[in-house]
Design a protein around this motif. Structure first.
Motif, PDB file in Angstrom:
ATOM      1  N   THR A 117       0.730  -1.001   0.125  1.00  0.00           N
ATOM      2  CA  THR A 117      -0.108   0.053  -0.040  1.00  0.00           C
ATOM      3  C   THR A 117       0.905   1.295   0.024  1.00  0.00           C
ATOM      4  O   THR A 117       0.297   2.145  -0.338  1.00  0.00           O
ATOM      5  CB  THR A 117      -0.859  -0.109   1.157  1.00  0.00           C
ATOM      6  N   LYS A 118       2.207   1.257   0.242  1.00  0.00           N
ATOM      7  CA  LYS A 118       3.128   2.256   0.161  1.00  0.00           C
ATOM      8  C   LYS A 118       3.556   2.544  -1.233  1.00  0.00           C
ATOM      9  O   LYS A 118       4.056   3.670  -1.376  1.00  0.00           O
ATOM     10  CB  LYS A 118       4.288   2.318   1.061  1.00  0.00           C
ATOM     11  N   LEU A 119       3.464   1.644  -1.929  1.00  0.00           N
ATOM     12  CA  LEU A 119       3.819   1.932  -3.383  1.00  0.00           C
ATOM     13  C   LEU A 119       2.936   2.731  -4.215  1.00  0.00           C
ATOM     14  O   LEU A 119       1.582   2.862  -3.833  1.00  0.00           O
ATOM     15  CB  LEU A 119       3.734   0.516  -4.336  1.00  0.00           C
ATOM     16  N   PRO A 120       2.987   3.600  -5.293  1.00  0.00           N
ATOM     17  CA  PRO A 120       1.935   4.105  -6.041  1.00  0.00           C
ATOM     18  C   PRO A 120       0.993   3.203  -6.279  1.00  0.00           C
ATOM     19  O   PRO A 120       1.113   2.244  -6.774  1.00  0.00           O
ATOM     20  CB  PRO A 120       3.063   4.624  -7.230  1.00  0.00           C
ATOM     21  N   ASP A 121      -0.212   4.003  -6.293  1.00  0.00           N
ATOM     22  CA  ASP A 121      -1.330   3.256  -6.465  1.00  0.00           C
ATOM     23  C   ASP A 121      -2.072   3.738  -7.735  1.00  0.00           C
ATOM     24  O   ASP A 121      -2.014   4.484  -8.043  1.00  0.00           O
ATOM     25  CB  ASP A 121      -2.171   3.198  -5.157  1.00  0.00           C
ATOM     26  N   THR A 122      -2.889   2.842  -8.287  1.00  0.00           N
ATOM     27  CA  THR A 122      -3.839   2.962  -9.364  1.00  0.00           C
ATOM     28  C   THR A 122      -5.336   2.383  -8.987  1.00  0.00           C
ATOM     29  O   THR A 122      -5.335   1.579  -8.144  1.00  0.00           O
ATOM     30  CB  THR A 122      -3.430   2.093 -10.665  1.00  0.00           C
ATOM     31  N   GLU A 123      -6.230   3.257  -9.577  1.00  0.00           N
ATOM     32  CA  GLU A 123      -7.674   2.482  -9.154  1.00  0.00           C
ATOM     33  C   GLU A 123      -8.415   2.858 -10.380  1.00  0.00           C
ATOM     34  O   GLU A 123      -8.398   3.531 -11.244  1.00  0.00           O
ATOM     35  CB  GLU A 123      -8.200   3.384  -8.113  1.00  0.00           C
ATOM     36  N   ARG A 153      -8.716  -0.779  -6.299  1.00  0.00           N
ATOM     37  CA  ARG A 153      -7.316   0.018  -5.984  1.00  0.00           C
ATOM     38  C   ARG A 153      -6.280  -1.063  -5.638  1.00  0.00           C
ATOM     39  O   ARG A 153      -6.569  -1.901  -5.101  1.00  0.00           O
ATOM     40  CB  ARG A 153      -7.265   0.933  -4.809  1.00  0.00           C
ATOM     41  N   GLY A 154      -5.090  -0.647  -6.397  1.00  0.00           N
ATOM     42  CA  GLY A 154      -3.939  -1.647  -5.981  1.00  0.00           C
ATOM     43  C   GLY A 154      -2.492  -1.140  -6.756  1.00  0.00           C
ATOM     44  O   GLY A 154      -2.607   0.150  -7.298  1.00  0.00           O
ATOM     45  N   VAL A 155      -1.818  -1.974  -6.934  1.00  0.00           N
ATOM     46  CA  VAL A 155      -0.483  -1.711  -7.731  1.00  0.00           C
ATOM     47  C   VAL A 155      -0.357  -2.000  -9.014  1.00  0.00           C
ATOM     48  O   VAL A 155      -0.776  -3.178  -9.384  1.00  0.00           O
ATOM     49  CB  VAL A 155       0.614  -2.211  -6.696  1.00  0.00           C
ATOM     50  N   ASP A 156      -0.234  -1.216  -9.934  1.00  0.00           N
ATOM     51  CA  ASP A 156       0.011  -1.111 -11.317  1.00  0.00           C
ATOM     52  C   ASP A 156       1.139  -2.364 -11.576  1.00  0.00           C
ATOM     53  O   ASP A 156       2.247  -2.138 -10.847  1.00  0.00           O
ATOM     54  CB  ASP A 156       0.344   0.063 -12.021  1.00  0.00           C
ATOM     55  N   PHE A 157       0.953  -3.160 -12.398  1.00  0.00           N
ATOM     56  CA  PHE A 157       2.003  -4.226 -12.583  1.00  0.00           C
ATOM     57  C   PHE A 157       3.132  -3.664 -13.152  1.00  0.00           C
ATOM     58  O   PHE A 157       4.307  -4.012 -12.805  1.00  0.00           O
ATOM     59  CB  PHE A 157       1.415  -5.451 -13.501  1.00  0.00           C
ATOM     60  N   ASP A 158       3.369  -2.775 -13.840  1.00  0.00           N
ATOM     61  CA  ASP A 158       4.678  -1.772 -14.027  1.00  0.00           C
ATOM     62  C   ASP A 158       5.322  -1.623 -12.714  1.00  0.00           C
ATOM     63  O   ASP A 158       6.428  -1.904 -12.856  1.00  0.00           O
ATOM     64  CB  ASP A 158       4.381  -0.559 -15.060  1.00  0.00           C
ATOM     65  N   VAL A 159       4.819  -0.923 -11.951  1.00  0.00           N
ATOM     66  CA  VAL A 159       5.339  -0.633 -10.681  1.00  0.00           C
ATOM     67  C   VAL A 159       5.894  -1.715  -9.824  1.00  0.00           C
ATOM     68  O   VAL A 159       6.902  -1.669  -9.420  1.00  0.00           O
ATOM     69  CB  VAL A 159       4.270   0.363  -9.826  1.00  0.00           C
TER      70      VAL A 159
END
Length: 159
Positions: A47-53, A68-74
């Motif tokens: 949850t500390k990584l940049p998120d996408t929703e 909401r979650g972490v983009d697979f690129d990130v």
């Protein structure tokens, strides 16, 4: 009578300890590179990584949901997972090989919140691979649905 109450209390205590232990283990994600280096990442770390929703409907939920979650690129870049294919595995040992380009290029996210709430294992959590299904009909196929692993426990780089 006292022995019965004591046995009951011990049984309940065991169930609570077992459940809490499993809940803690289930909220961790194991990530492995092709070289075999493994990292365990907690829910809090993700949850500390940049998120996408985004909002989308799915075949497994009613109506449009907010994910909401972490983009697979990130995710893949942050943890050095660079192969052409990754294996995504679930708590029930279901696994699928997914081209990394599909995860990266098709806006898949590793979801950790659905409708702003953490997902229990019963509700496909704590992590779920979700695509923006409503944005493109090609995401509404058996192939993409098979990539949509819920109860994700690990993501492994493959050679």
């Amino acid at each position: 009578m006292m022995k019965t109450i004591t046995k009951f209390a011990m049984t309940i205590g065991t169930i609570i300890v077992f459940t809490v232990g499993n809940a803690h283990a289930a909220s961790e994600l194991r990530l492995s590179t092709t070289g075999g280096e493994t990292t365990t990442v907690s829910f809090e770390e993700l949850t500390k990584l940049p998120d996408t929703e985004f909002y989308t409907s799915t075949p497994w939920t009613d109506g449009v949901q907010k994910f909401r979650g972490v983009d697979f690129d990130v995710l893949l870049d942050t943890y050095g997972i660079t192969p052409d294919t990754v294996r995504v595995s679930a708590l029930n040992d279901y696994s699928v090989m997914i081209p990394a380009s599909v995860l990266r290029d098709d806006n898949a996210i590793l979801v950790y919140l659905q409708n702003d709430a953490e997902m229990s294992v019963r509700d496909k959590g704590p992590f779920w691979v979700v695509f923006p299904y409503d944005s493109d009909v090609r995401f509404q196929t058996d192939t993409y649905w098979s990539y949509s692993v819920w109860q994700v426990k690990s993501i492994d780089g493959q050679n």
